[in-house]
Enzyme design. Sequence first.
Site, PDB file in Angstrom:
ATOM      1  N   ASP A   1      -8.030  -2.424  14.170  1.00  0.00           N
ATOM      2  CA  ASP A   1      -9.410  -2.650  13.741  1.00  0.00           C
ATOM      3  C   ASP A   1      -9.528  -3.813  12.755  1.00  0.00           C
ATOM      4  O   ASP A   1     -10.557  -3.982  12.109  1.00  0.00           O
ATOM      5  CB  ASP A   1      -9.999  -1.370  13.121  1.00  0.00           C
ATOM      6  CG  ASP A   1      -9.214  -0.899  11.894  1.00  0.00           C
ATOM      7  OD1 ASP A   1      -8.243  -1.587  11.500  1.00  0.00           O
ATOM      8  OD2 ASP A   1      -9.568   0.154  11.337  1.00  0.00           O
TER       9      ASP A   1
ATOM     10  N   GLU B   1      -9.737  -1.192   5.110  1.00  0.00           N
ATOM     11  CA  GLU B   1     -10.413  -0.823   6.349  1.00  0.00           C
ATOM     12  C   GLU B   1     -11.709  -1.629   6.524  1.00  0.00           C
ATOM     13  O   GLU B   1     -12.203  -2.242   5.563  1.00  0.00           O
ATOM     14  CB  GLU B   1     -10.742   0.675   6.309  1.00  0.00           C
ATOM     15  CG  GLU B   1      -9.507   1.574   6.241  1.00  0.00           C
ATOM     16  CD  GLU B   1      -8.778   1.699   7.571  1.00  0.00           C
ATOM     17  OE1 GLU B   1      -8.855   0.778   8.399  1.00  0.00           O
ATOM     18  OE2 GLU B   1      -8.125   2.740   7.790  1.00  0.00           O
TER      19      GLU B   1
ATOM     20  N   HIS C   1      -7.702  -4.326  10.002  1.00  0.00           N
ATOM     21  CA  HIS C   1      -7.379  -4.108   8.589  1.00  0.00           C
ATOM     22  C   HIS C   1      -6.065  -4.783   8.220  1.00  0.00           C
ATOM     23  O   HIS C   1      -5.179  -4.950   9.072  1.00  0.00           O
ATOM     24  CB  HIS C   1      -7.381  -2.616   8.226  1.00  0.00           C
ATOM     25  CG  HIS C   1      -6.227  -1.803   8.730  1.00  0.00           C
ATOM     26  ND1 HIS C   1      -6.353  -0.822   9.683  1.00  0.00           N
ATOM     27  CD2 HIS C   1      -4.916  -1.800   8.386  1.00  0.00           C
ATOM     28  CE1 HIS C   1      -5.186  -0.260   9.892  1.00  0.00           C
ATOM     29  NE2 HIS C   1      -4.286  -0.820   9.124  1.00  0.00           N
TER      30      HIS C   1
ATOM     31  N   ASP D   1       0.833  -1.205   0.000  1.00  0.00           N
ATOM     32  CA  ASP D   1       0.000   0.000   0.000  1.00  0.00           C
ATOM     33  C   ASP D   1       0.867   1.252   0.000  1.00  0.00           C
ATOM     34  O   ASP D   1       2.107   1.172   0.130  1.00  0.00           O
ATOM     35  CB  ASP D   1      -0.960  -0.005   1.198  1.00  0.00           C
ATOM     36  CG  ASP D   1      -0.284  -0.383   2.512  1.00  0.00           C
ATOM     37  OD1 ASP D   1       0.959  -0.431   2.565  1.00  0.00           O
ATOM     38  OD2 ASP D   1      -1.001  -0.629   3.487  1.00  0.00           O
TER      39      ASP D   1
HETATM   40  N1  LIG Z   1      -0.855  -0.023   6.160  1.00  0.00           N
HETATM   41  C1  LIG Z   1      -0.223  -0.486   7.355  1.00  0.00           C
HETATM   42  C2  LIG Z   1      -0.554  -1.944   7.547  1.00  0.00           C
HETATM   43  O1  LIG Z   1       0.033  -2.699   6.503  1.00  0.00           O
HETATM   44  C3  LIG Z   1      -0.034  -2.417   8.893  1.00  0.00           C
HETATM   45  O2  LIG Z   1      -0.330  -3.780   9.054  1.00  0.00           O
HETATM   46  C4  LIG Z   1      -0.666  -1.614   9.999  1.00  0.00           C
HETATM   47  C5  LIG Z   1      -0.220  -2.052  11.373  1.00  0.00           C
HETATM   48  O3  LIG Z   1       1.004  -1.453  11.676  1.00  0.00           O
HETATM   49  P1  LIG Z   1       1.934  -1.863  12.876  1.00  0.00           P
HETATM   50  O4  LIG Z   1       2.610  -3.102  12.436  1.00  0.00           O
HETATM   51  O5  LIG Z   1       2.877  -0.720  13.005  1.00  0.00           O
HETATM   52  O6  LIG Z   1       1.081  -2.050  14.058  1.00  0.00           O
HETATM   53  O7  LIG Z   1      -0.294  -0.269   9.805  1.00  0.00           O
HETATM   54  C6  LIG Z   1      -0.634   0.335   8.568  1.00  0.00           C
HETATM   55  O8  LIG Z   1      -1.968   0.643   8.575  1.00  0.00           O
END
Ligand SMILES: N[C@@H]1[C@@H](O)[C@H](O)[C@@H](COP(=O)(O)O)O[C@@H]1O
Length: 260
Positions: free
Chosen positions: A135, A142, A137, A66
Site C-alpha cells: 500500500d 501507513e 507504506h 520501526d
Molecule cells: N515495517 C515493514 C516495512 O519496513 C517493510 O518495508 C514492509 C515490506 O516488507 P517486505 O520487504 O517483506 O515486503 O514490511 C513491513 O511493514
Amino acid sequence: MEVVIAPGPELGRLAAAAIEKLVREQPDAVLGLATGSSPLAVYDELARRHAEHGLSFARVRAFMLDEYVGLAADHPERYRNVIEKEIASRVNFAPGAVQGPDGLADDLVGACAAYEDAIASVGGVDLQLLGIGTDGHIAFNEPGSSLASRTRIKTLTRQTREDNARFFGGDLDQVPQHCLTQGLATIMSARHLVLLATGRGKAEAVHQLVEGPVSAMWPATILQHHPHVTVLVDDAAASRLQLADYYRETFAAKPDWQGL
Ligand SMILES: N[C@@H]1[C@@H](O)[C@H](O)[C@@H](COP(=O)(O)O)O[C@@H]1O
C-alpha cells in the site's frame, strides 16, 4: 531519484556495495536498517563481505526503522530480534551499536522522543535501507500518515497485518495492531535513501513512489522530495513503470565512478 532495474540478487549486491563504500570511507558511519524480506539479500551480502573481505562494522552505529508494540522480548518476530538474527549477529557491531524504538516501554510517547534524540545525537543517518509495503507504506507509515511525521505510535492497517501474518504462522490475530515507527520526516532526514522492492505485488506501489503525485495516500511518494534516493527493483516490481526503458538506458550509460 535514481531507478535501477536488475535481477533480485544483483539488487542486494548493489546496495551492499554502496554500504561497503560508505563504511570503508567513513568507519563510524550511521546506517538505517529495515526489516521485511526486501533487505535480506543485502544483509546476506554484507555478512559475506564481512567474513570474506574483512568489512568491519566495529565503529558503525545503526538505527532500526520501526518496531511492533507489545511483542515479548524473546518473540522471534520482534523487529529487534529479527535484525539481530538477519544482520547484527552476523557482523561485528559493538554492543549497543544497533538501536530500535522500544515497543515494550511503559511510556511509549517518551520512547519515541528518546529515539529521535538518539538519532540526532549521532548526527543523523548516513544511509537508510528501505522496503515498501504493497500500500506504499515505508517503515510503518501507513496511508494517511503525515508527510511531516516523526517517530510515533501508529495503528497498522488490515492490509499490512494481512501481509505480515505470514511471519506469525498465518494467524492475523497474532499480528500486533500497534507499532512505533520513524516518521516520514525522520526518514527524509537520512542523507541517502536506498529502497528495495521485488515482485509483482509491489509494482503499483513502486509506480506511485516513482511516478505518482506526492500524496499521504501513498506515503513513499514523499521520497520524490529527497535529493538522494536510489530505488532498486526487479523486473516484476518495475512492471508498471511508465518510463522503465528510460531508467534502464540511464543506468546502462552511467559511469562506474558515480556509484549509487
Ligand atoms: N515495517 C515493514 C516495512 O519496513 C517493510 O518495508 C514492509 C515490506 O516488507 P517486505 O520487504 O517483506 O515486503 O514490511 C513491513 O511493514
